[in-house]
Design a protein around this motif. Structure first.
Motif, PDB file in Angstrom:
ATOM      1  N   MET A 116       0.835  -1.202   0.000  1.00  0.00           N
ATOM      2  CA  MET A 116       0.000   0.000   0.000  1.00  0.00           C
ATOM      3  C   MET A 116       0.870   1.254   0.000  1.00  0.00           C
ATOM      4  SD  MET A 116      -3.004  -0.834   2.707  1.00  0.00           S
ATOM      5  CE  MET A 116      -3.605  -2.492   2.872  1.00  0.00           C
ATOM      6  N   ALA A 117       1.915   1.251   0.810  1.00  0.00           N
ATOM      7  CA  ALA A 117       2.798   2.414   0.900  1.00  0.00           C
ATOM      8  C   ALA A 117       3.434   2.722  -0.455  1.00  0.00           C
ATOM      9  CB  ALA A 117       3.873   2.186   1.959  1.00  0.00           C
ATOM     10  N   LEU A 118       3.851   1.695  -1.177  1.00  0.00           N
ATOM     11  CA  LEU A 118       4.419   1.910  -2.514  1.00  0.00           C
ATOM     12  C   LEU A 118       3.358   2.460  -3.466  1.00  0.00           C
ATOM     13  CD1 LEU A 118       6.667  -1.246  -2.997  1.00  0.00           C
ATOM     14  CD2 LEU A 118       7.409   1.127  -2.764  1.00  0.00           C
ATOM     15  N   LEU A 119       2.172   1.881  -3.411  1.00  0.00           N
ATOM     16  CA  LEU A 119       1.090   2.336  -4.291  1.00  0.00           C
ATOM     17  C   LEU A 119       0.615   3.739  -3.935  1.00  0.00           C
ATOM     18  CD1 LEU A 119      -0.905  -0.990  -4.536  1.00  0.00           C
ATOM     19  CD2 LEU A 119       0.134   0.246  -6.452  1.00  0.00           C
ATOM     20  N   ALA A 120       0.771   4.120  -2.667  1.00  0.00           N
ATOM     21  CA  ALA A 120       0.297   5.434  -2.217  1.00  0.00           C
ATOM     22  C   ALA A 120       1.008   6.584  -2.930  1.00  0.00           C
ATOM     23  CB  ALA A 120       0.465   5.567  -0.705  1.00  0.00           C
ATOM     24  N   GLN A 121       2.084   6.279  -3.647  1.00  0.00           N
ATOM     25  CA  GLN A 121       2.737   7.308  -4.451  1.00  0.00           C
ATOM     26  C   GLN A 121       1.854   7.703  -5.632  1.00  0.00           C
ATOM     27  OE1 GLN A 121       6.795   6.103  -5.409  1.00  0.00           O
ATOM     28  NE2 GLN A 121       6.885   4.955  -3.509  1.00  0.00           N
ATOM     29  N   GLN A 122       0.957   6.793  -6.053  1.00  0.00           N
ATOM     30  CA  GLN A 122       0.069   7.052  -7.188  1.00  0.00           C
ATOM     31  C   GLN A 122      -1.412   6.897  -6.841  1.00  0.00           C
ATOM     32  OE1 GLN A 122       2.538   4.151  -9.688  1.00  0.00           O
ATOM     33  NE2 GLN A 122       1.522   5.414 -11.221  1.00  0.00           N
ATOM     34  N   VAL A 123      -1.699   6.274  -5.725  1.00  0.00           N
ATOM     35  CA  VAL A 123      -3.069   5.925  -5.361  1.00  0.00           C
ATOM     36  C   VAL A 123      -3.453   6.639  -4.072  1.00  0.00           C
ATOM     37  CG1 VAL A 123      -4.586   4.013  -4.684  1.00  0.00           C
ATOM     38  CG2 VAL A 123      -2.842   3.655  -6.444  1.00  0.00           C
ATOM     39  N   GLU A 124      -4.664   7.127  -4.037  1.00  0.00           N
ATOM     40  CA  GLU A 124      -5.207   7.775  -2.850  1.00  0.00           C
ATOM     41  C   GLU A 124      -5.912   6.718  -2.000  1.00  0.00           C
ATOM     42  OE1 GLU A 124      -8.254  11.515  -2.143  1.00  0.00           O
ATOM     43  OE2 GLU A 124      -7.664  10.966  -4.168  1.00  0.00           O
ATOM     44  N   PHE A 125      -5.583   6.639  -0.715  1.00  0.00           N
ATOM     45  CA  PHE A 125      -6.215   5.692   0.206  1.00  0.00           C
ATOM     46  C   PHE A 125      -7.064   6.460   1.210  1.00  0.00           C
ATOM     47  CE2 PHE A 125      -2.758   3.211  -1.471  1.00  0.00           C
ATOM     48  CZ  PHE A 125      -3.250   1.916  -1.511  1.00  0.00           C
ATOM     49  N   GLN A 126      -8.364   6.183   1.209  1.00  0.00           N
ATOM     50  CA  GLN A 126      -9.287   6.827   2.134  1.00  0.00           C
ATOM     51  C   GLN A 126      -9.847   5.777   3.093  1.00  0.00           C
ATOM     52  OE1 GLN A 126     -12.157   8.741  -0.476  1.00  0.00           O
ATOM     53  NE2 GLN A 126     -10.916  10.599  -0.526  1.00  0.00           N
ATOM     54  N   VAL A 127      -9.956   6.155   4.359  1.00  0.00           N
ATOM     55  CA  VAL A 127     -10.390   5.240   5.408  1.00  0.00           C
ATOM     56  C   VAL A 127     -11.600   5.845   6.113  1.00  0.00           C
ATOM     57  CG1 VAL A 127      -9.671   3.964   7.459  1.00  0.00           C
ATOM     58  CG2 VAL A 127      -7.978   4.581   5.728  1.00  0.00           C
ATOM     59  N   CYS A 128     -12.634   5.047   6.260  1.00  0.00           N
ATOM     60  CA  CYS A 128     -13.885   5.496   6.875  1.00  0.00           C
ATOM     61  C   CYS A 128     -13.721   5.692   8.384  1.00  0.00           C
ATOM     62  CB  CYS A 128     -14.965   4.454   6.594  1.00  0.00           C
ATOM     63  SG  CYS A 128     -16.533   4.770   7.408  1.00  0.00           S
ATOM     64  N   ALA A 129     -13.989   6.899   8.855  1.00  0.00           N
ATOM     65  CA  ALA A 129     -13.908   7.201  10.288  1.00  0.00           C
ATOM     66  C   ALA A 129     -14.929   6.388  11.073  1.00  0.00           C
ATOM     67  CB  ALA A 129     -14.117   8.695  10.524  1.00  0.00           C
ATOM     68  N   ASN A 130     -16.092   6.154  10.480  1.00  0.00           N
ATOM     69  CA  ASN A 130     -17.112   5.360  11.171  1.00  0.00           C
ATOM     70  C   ASN A 130     -16.619   3.937  11.427  1.00  0.00           C
ATOM     71  OD1 ASN A 130     -19.012   7.447  11.236  1.00  0.00           O
ATOM     72  ND2 ASN A 130     -19.749   6.938   9.204  1.00  0.00           N
ATOM     73  N   ALA A 131     -15.961   3.342  10.430  1.00  0.00           N
ATOM     74  CA  ALA A 131     -15.428   1.984  10.590  1.00  0.00           C
ATOM     75  C   ALA A 131     -14.323   1.961  11.639  1.00  0.00           C
ATOM     76  CB  ALA A 131     -14.906   1.457   9.253  1.00  0.00           C
ATOM     77  N   LEU A 132     -13.486   2.984  11.646  1.00  0.00           N
ATOM     78  CA  LEU A 132     -12.437   3.043  12.665  1.00  0.00           C
ATOM     79  C   LEU A 132     -13.059   3.063  14.054  1.00  0.00           C
ATOM     80  CD1 LEU A 132      -9.992   5.650  11.067  1.00  0.00           C
ATOM     81  CD2 LEU A 132      -9.719   3.153  11.175  1.00  0.00           C
ATOM     82  N   GLY A 133     -14.086   3.873  14.239  1.00  0.00           N
ATOM     83  CA  GLY A 133     -14.769   3.936  15.527  1.00  0.00           C
ATOM     84  C   GLY A 133     -15.434   2.619  15.888  1.00  0.00           C
ATOM     85  N   GLU A 134     -16.089   2.006  14.923  1.00  0.00           N
ATOM     86  CA  GLU A 134     -16.748   0.716  15.141  1.00  0.00           C
ATOM     87  C   GLU A 134     -15.778  -0.355  15.610  1.00  0.00           C
ATOM     88  OE1 GLU A 134     -18.971  -1.403  11.978  1.00  0.00           O
ATOM     89  OE2 GLU A 134     -19.982   0.535  11.725  1.00  0.00           O
TER      90      GLU A 134
END
Length: 110
Positions: free
Chosen positions: A57-75
């Motif tokens: 993921m870290a390598l891909l993050a140079q070209q790819v945007e990674f978004q994480v749901c705050a609701n899922a983190l809380g859950e």
């Protein structure tokens, strides 16, 4: 092909290998493509710690945007501070998916 905009949804931890393989192929074959991953559900667990998945993921993050749901983190009782620096927390994964579609991104669910 020009103007490729792909949005991946990963809501289960076991779907990451397929998603990352798809993203690796996309970024290799279409380096100018816009790619965004929205993760929610149990998919958020894969972003914790240092593993083969987070390294890819870290390598891909140079070209790819990674978004994480705050609701899922809380859950799942995950502190956003424990996520990698390249992971962007968004208020709601479902809204992020809808916004990406509104921006012209195609929907991919590996």
């Amino acid at each position: 092909m020009r103007g490729i905009r792909e949005r991946f949804s990963v809501n289960q931890a076991d779907r990451w290998p397929a998603a990352l393989a798809n993203l690796a192929n996309l970024t290799r074959d279409y380096p100018d493509a816009a790619a965004r991953v929205v993760t929610n559900g149990t998919g958020v667990y894969a972003l914790l710690g240092n593993s083969d998945l987070t390294q890819k993921m870290a390598l891909l993050a140079q070209q790819v945007e990674f978004q994480v749901c705050a609701n899922a983190l809380g859950e799942h009782h995950i502190n956003p501070d424990h996520l990698p620096y390249w992971a962007q927390v968004v208020p709601a994964g479902i809204v992020a998916l809808a916004e990406a579609q509104n921006e012209g991104y195609a929907y991919i669910k590996p």
